[in-house]
Enzyme design. Structure first.
Site, mmCIF file in Angstrom:
data_model
loop_
_atom_site.group_PDB
_atom_site.id
_atom_site.type_symbol
_atom_site.label_atom_id
_atom_site.label_comp_id
_atom_site.label_asym_id
_atom_site.label_seq_id
_atom_site.Cartn_x
_atom_site.Cartn_y
_atom_site.Cartn_z
ATOM 1 N N SER A 186 0.425 -0.895 0.166
ATOM 2 C CA SER A 186 0.272 0.248 0.113
ATOM 3 C C SER A 186 0.843 1.519 -0.004
ATOM 4 C CB SER A 186 -0.960 0.138 1.120
ATOM 5 O OG SER A 186 -2.235 0.871 1.126
ATOM 6 N N GLU A 314 -8.589 -5.940 -4.571
ATOM 7 C CA GLU A 314 -8.032 -4.769 -3.575
ATOM 8 C C GLU A 314 -9.517 -3.778 -2.902
ATOM 9 O OE1 GLU A 314 -4.671 -3.666 -2.961
ATOM 10 O OE2 GLU A 314 -3.931 -4.551 -4.301
ATOM 11 N N HIS A 429 -7.147 -5.627 -0.011
ATOM 12 C CA HIS A 429 -5.933 -4.982 -0.177
ATOM 13 C C HIS A 429 -5.546 -5.336 1.301
ATOM 14 C CE1 HIS A 429 -3.769 -1.466 -0.880
ATOM 15 N NE2 HIS A 429 -3.666 -1.405 0.831
#
Length: 530
Positions: A186, A314, A429
C-alpha cells in the site's frame, strides 16, 4: 545460541531469542534508534543521525509507534526505531536483507510485531528489517520557504535514514549491505517506487517489491503548503511562515494532531490528502524534485529487479471505507472518477465520464445489485490502473526484469475481508501480507498442507528467492513453486496469478485497463501533479 549482544555504530544492543514458524530459534532486536528523536525544533524536519549511548541498550521490545490517530501501541513523536530479525549474528556468511516498509496511507501504521511478525520470513535464511517512519502532519508538512528546513517528505527521508543505518550496521547482524531488497504494501509499495526515483536513495538497495501501491496512485499524493489552514485550526493568527512554524513546534502533539485531523476528510477516497508525498522545490536535500511519471517514463531512476502487483479485489477495502465512514452510504458518484482526471464536479464532461464508467461496470444496473461490480470498479480506479501502467513503464525504460503478480488466494488468513464481513470471493487490499508476516489476526494453529500453510510457503519462497537471486523462481525443480514466473516482455504483459495454484497468464484485466487508459486520452486532461 550465543549471547544476544551486538555492537552497532552508536553502542551496544541486547536482543532476545525467539522461535520461528518451523520451531527454530532466531535473534530478535527491536526498538533500536536509527535517528535522533524528532522533537522540539526537529519536529517536521529531515531526520538527523542518532546519538551514541553508554552501556547496553535493551532491544527486546517493540519501540514506540509514530504518533497517528489510529495507532494504539504506545504512540509517540519519539518513534524512529528499527528492528532486526536474524538467524545468526556476527557470522562470516552474510545473508540477503529484506527491508519492510509498512502501509497505512501515510497517515497510520507501524512496524509493530503484532501485525508484522517475522516468524515466516526468517525461516528462509534472510535478515528481516522493519522500522517506523513519521506519518501525517509530522511526516509530511511542507513549507514554501526552503530556508525554514521543512520542504516536505520528512517521512520519506526517515526511510532513507533507516536504509543508511542498514548500510552501516547490518553486517553485525549477518546481513549483506550489498544485497538489500526493499519491499512494502500500500503506502509502503508506493514508497518503494518513490525510493527508486529519489537521488537520496542511490546505492542503498538492490531489488524492490511494490505490493498494492505505486508512486502514481492518486492516494499516494499530498497537498503542498497546508500550514496556514493548520494555523487557523490552532488559532495561530500570524501569516508569517517562520512565526507559524515556531508555534507549531511548541504546541502539544495532541493539539497538533487534533488540528491536522480536522483538515482530513475522513472519507478521503478520491480526494488529495493534505499531508502526503509531494514534489519538493529542487535543492541538494530534496527527496523528490520532479514528477514521478516524468522520471519513470524517461528512465531516470534506480534500475533494479522489480516485483509489482495487486490483490484481485483491492476495492473491497474502498467499499468498506465508504460504507463505514459515511453511514453506510456508498456515494458512487463521489468516488468514481479519480481526482487526477482534473474534471470539475458537476460539469458536462464530468457527468459524461461518470455515465461511461457506470455503463462499463454496471451496464445500467443498480450498483447494489452486484457488490462485485463495485469491488472491481474500486480495484481498478484506485489501485490497479496506476500499478499496471507503472509496471509497463518500468519494464519499457529499465534494464532489469519487472515481474507482475495478481494475488487471488482466499483463505482464513485474508483478515481484511473478515474485518469488513465480506463473503464474496477474492483477495482484499492488504490480504496478501498475512502470508508473509505472522499477525494477531491469523488462526492460532495453521495445519500443514492446509491452503493457509501452502499459501505461506509459496509467498515466502517467492519473495525470498527474489531477494536472494533477483528471480522469484530460479529453479524449475522447486517442489513448493511449480511454475516459472516470467517477467514482462515487449508486447507481452506476463503475470503470475497467486491463487489456489500458481498460474502464468497474460495481461490482467485487459478490457478494464484499455477502458481507463482510453478514458484518460479522451478527456485530454493531463494527470494532476504532486
Amino acid at each position: 545460541m550465543s549471547d544476544c549482544v551486538v555492537n552497532v555504530r552508536e553502542g551496544k544492543v541486547r536482543g532476545k531469542i525467539s522461535t520461528d514458524f518451523e520451531g527454530n530459534h532466531f535473534y530478535s532486536f527491536q526498538g533500536i534508534p536509527y535517528a535522533k528523536p524528532p522533537l522540539g525544533n526537529l519536529r517536521f524536519k529531515a531526520p538527523e543521525p542518532p546519538e551514541k549511548w553508554n552501556g547496553i541498550l535493551d532491544a527486546t521490545e517493540n519501540g514506540n509507534e509514530c504518533y497517528a490517530r489510529n495507532n494504539t501501541y504506545s504512540r509517540s513523536e519519539d518513534c524512529l526505531f528499527i528492528n532486526v530479525f536474524t538467524k545468526e549474528i556476527q557470522a562470516k556468511r552474510l545473508r540477503p536483507v529484506m527491508f519492510w516498509i509498512h502501509g497505512g496511507g501515510f497517515t497510520t501504521g507501524s512496524s509493530h510485531s503484532v501485525i508484522y511478525g517475522p516468524e515466516y520470513l526468517v525461516t528462509q535464511d534472510v535478515v528481516l528489517v522493519t522500522f517506523n517512519y513519521r506519518l501525517g502532519v509530522l511526516g509530511f508538512l511542507s513549507l514554501e520557504d526552503i530556508t525554514l528546513g521543512v520542504p516536505g517528505n520528512a517521512g520519506l527521508k526517515d526511510m532513507v535514514m533507516a536504509l543508511q543505518w542498514v548500510q552501516s550496521n547490518i553486517r553485525d547482524f549477518s546481513g549483506d549491505p550489498n544485497n538489500v531488497t526493499i519491499f512494502g504494501e500500500s503506502a509502503g509499495g508506493a514508497s518503494v517506487n518513490l525510493l527508486m526515483l529519489s537521488p537520496m536513495a542511490k546505492g542503498l538497495f538492490h531489488k524492490a517489491i511494490a505490493q498494492s501501491g505505486c508512486a502514481l496512485n492518486g492516494w499516494a499524493r499530498g497537498k503542498k503548503h497546508s500550514i496556514h489552514l493548520l494555523a487557523e485550526k490552532l488559532g495561530i493568527e500570524s501569516t508569517n511562515d517562520r512565526v507559524i512554524l515556531e508555534q507549531l513546534q511548541k504546541v502539544s502533539i495532541e493539539d497538533l494532531s487534533n488540528a491536522a485531523n480536522k483538515l482530513v476528510d475522513p472519507f478521503y477516497v478520491g480526494k488529495i490528502r493534505p499531508f502526503g508525498p509531494i514534489v519538493e522545490i529542487k535543492s541538494p536535500k530534496s527527496f523528490l524534485s520532479e514528477e514521478p511519471i516524468n522520471l519513470i517514463k524517461s528512465g531516470r531512476y534506480h534500475k533494479v529487479p522489480l516485483i509489482m502487483g495487486y490483490c484481485s479485489r483491492e476495492g473491497i477495502f474502498v467499499y468498506g471505507m465508504c460504507t463505514t465512514t459515511k453511514g453506510s452510504h456508498l456515494l458512487i458518484d463521489e468516488t468514481i472518477i479519480p481526482y487526477s482526471m482534473n474534471l470539475r464536479i458537476g460539469s458536462d464532461q464530468y457527468n459524461s465520464v461518470v455515465s461511461s464508467i457506470k455503463k462499463f461496470y454496471f451496464n445500467d444496473r443498480d450498483p447494489s445489485e452486484n457488490k462485485d461490480d463495485i469491488y472491481r470498479l474500486y480495484t481498478d480506479n484506485f489501485f490497479l490502473l496506476d500499478i499496471y501502467n507503472s509496471a509497463r513503464y518500468f519494464s519499457e525504460t529499465g534494464n532489469s526484469p519487472t515481474y507482475f503478480y495478481r494475488f487471488s488466494l482466499d483463505t482464513a488468513l485474508n483478515f481484511m475481508k473478515s474485518l469488513y464481513d465480506i463473503e464474496e470471493p477474492g483477495a482484499c487490499h492488504a490480504d496478501e501480507f498475512s502470508y508473509l508476516f505472522k499477525n494477531g489476526f491469523a488462526p492460532e494453529d495453521i495445519e500443514p498442507e492446509s491452503s493457509e500453510y501452502v499459501g505461506i510457503q509459496r509467498m515466502i519462497k517467492l519473495w525470498t528467492n527474489f531477494a536472494k537471486y533477483g528471480n522469484p523462481t530460479p529453479s524449475n525443480k522447486d517442489k513448493v513453486l511449480s511454475t516459472i514466473w516470467k517477467p514482462l516482455e515487449p508486447q507481452r504483459f506476463n503475470y503470475l496469478n497467486i491463487g489456489d495454484d500458481l498460474e502464468m497468464k497474460i495481461d490482467p484485466e485487459r478490457n478494464a485497463m484499455d477502458f481507463w487508459n482510453n478514458l484518460y486520452k479522451e478527456t485530454s486532461v493531463p494527470k494532476a501533479k504532486l
